[in-house]
Design an enzyme around this catalytic site. Sequence first.
Site, mmCIF file in Angstrom:
data_model
loop_
_atom_site.group_PDB
_atom_site.id
_atom_site.type_symbol
_atom_site.label_atom_id
_atom_site.label_comp_id
_atom_site.label_asym_id
_atom_site.label_seq_id
_atom_site.Cartn_x
_atom_site.Cartn_y
_atom_site.Cartn_z
ATOM 1 N N GLY A 12 37.044 47.255 40.628
ATOM 2 C CA GLY A 12 38.486 47.021 40.748
ATOM 3 C C GLY A 12 38.948 45.888 39.831
ATOM 4 N N ARG A 16 45.699 41.604 43.297
ATOM 5 C CA ARG A 16 46.268 40.517 44.101
ATOM 6 C C ARG A 16 45.858 39.122 43.603
ATOM 7 N NH1 ARG A 16 44.144 43.438 49.491
ATOM 8 N NH2 ARG A 16 42.812 44.392 47.897
ATOM 9 N N ASP A 103 33.346 41.292 46.054
ATOM 10 C CA ASP A 103 34.293 40.201 46.323
ATOM 11 C C ASP A 103 33.975 39.473 47.627
ATOM 12 O OD1 ASP A 103 35.128 42.095 48.144
ATOM 13 O OD2 ASP A 103 37.243 42.070 47.545
ATOM 14 N N ASN A 170 36.330 45.078 59.613
ATOM 15 C CA ASN A 170 35.253 45.622 58.787
ATOM 16 C C ASN A 170 34.983 44.623 57.661
ATOM 17 O OD1 ASN A 170 33.609 47.189 57.130
ATOM 18 N ND2 ASN A 170 35.357 48.271 56.208
ATOM 19 N N ALA A 423 27.863 -9.123 11.767
ATOM 20 C CA ALA A 423 29.094 -8.706 12.441
ATOM 21 C C ALA A 423 30.203 -8.461 11.424
ATOM 22 C CB ALA A 423 29.524 -9.790 13.428
#
Length: 459
Positions: A12, A16, A103, A170, A423
């Site tokens: 799928g 959504r 999913d 389910n 430096a």
Amino acid sequence: MSNRYAIILAAGHGTRMNSKLYKVMHQVCGKPMIQHVVDQVNQAHFTKTYVVVGHGADAVQGCIGENANFLLQKEQLGTAHAVLQAEDQLGEQDGTTVVLYGDTPLITHQTIEKLIRFQEDHHAAAAVLTAKLDDPSGYGRIIRNGNGDLAKIVEDKDATDEEKQVKEINTGIYSFDNRKLFSLLGKVNNNNAQSEYYLPDVITLLVQNSEKVIALKTDHFEETLGVNNRLQLAVAEKYMRERINRFHMINGVTLIDPAATYLSAECTIGADTIIYPGTVVSGRTTIGSGCTIGPHTQISNCVIGKETVVNQSVLEDSWVGDRVQIGPFAHIRPLSKIHDQAKIGNFVEVKKSEIGARSKASHLTYLGDAVLGEDVNMGCGTITVNYDGKNKFATHIEDGAFIGCNANLVAPVTIGRGAFVAAGSTITESVNADALAIARSRQTNKENYALKLNYRNNH
Ligand code: UD1
Ligand code: MG
């Protein structure tokens, strides 16, 4: 033991989710949902595992690789139609077939094995994993008859008001007698609210054919959480995070605040490491034992040794040894290698560089494309000038060299073993071992010149 097959449905698009990314590719704790499911299924030792792909087939196959076989569902006509894609492979086989959806990322192999045993021990045609929810909306409802036996499964969109009150749902995880599954799969129709061929209708058909269908109610609802939208994705992330954190704490890792600690599904952490809040560990990261990490630290795809301290820093795609000190506020960029007991301190950026054992860049330094030997000292504000606008060049600093504050090392350049750089120097030529390089204009002091300017009187 009879043959056992698994079919994972992942074809799928996931409308959504409102996303360009295919639903099962959305990540939960840094790992795509489908990969979570496949990893658990593989631990349950099936004879063969099939993943039904359709939308985003290439992406899903790329993610799963060799860990499953793929079946293409060209058109997504429903979950029963998706399972039907395995008919050529499985239609004539004896054995048990577990169907689950890509999913449901929190399902565990223990629950899958329990469902199989439940179905096989009861010699049932099918066993459905169900759960009781306070808010069952969106899920298919388990409708039982007067005796309490499973009678049918009704999808939310097809349910009557009365059926919608049912709280037993389910979960979409089933164990079937394989032959019985395929004998009825082709008989499922699409006369329903979504004009889809529903897999749960096979359960209803089995019951109508007087086959034994049983339901196993799980107490671990979170394992069966189906992710259809971003709200459910966030809930899945929370449960997965808790599961991962619990695993590490049981293994001896201290999480000062587990709710504010984000560990990827694929990281390993040694015992006696302490992780402070706001730490995000992502990708395939390995952290050794006895480390102190955080607070507010991001580590992605790194290997870190033992007893190393990383404080409020960002580390990416790098290797760090034992008893190294990093931070606060350091950035270790990809392909860096930091050896034992080195120190990378405040506001230091390291990119694609190797830092030898015990070498130090304690403050405000940029090290890019650099190779530092052992016991090197980088003074505050030192910079490797590695880019001329077109190309990147390397800087080599050999063992024991001392680079004074605010020096620029214009690459390509080598600072020899034990050399000193004064430096403020801008070094454009290599420096031999044990030499002192000074590359700055000499200071001139003009006595009483300030008085002459009369500066103080004017202000
Ligand atoms: C489904 C169940 C529902 C159950 C819920 C549990 C059906 C009809 N409904 O609903 O009873 O309570 O899961 O989470 O099965 N897919 C395909 N091909 C298709 C259609 C779907 O491979 O043609 C895959 C999807 O990628 C997904 C899975 O099947 O991974 C389930 O589909 P989804 O649309 O999420 O079903 P739900 O509405 O959640
Ligand atoms: Mg779903």
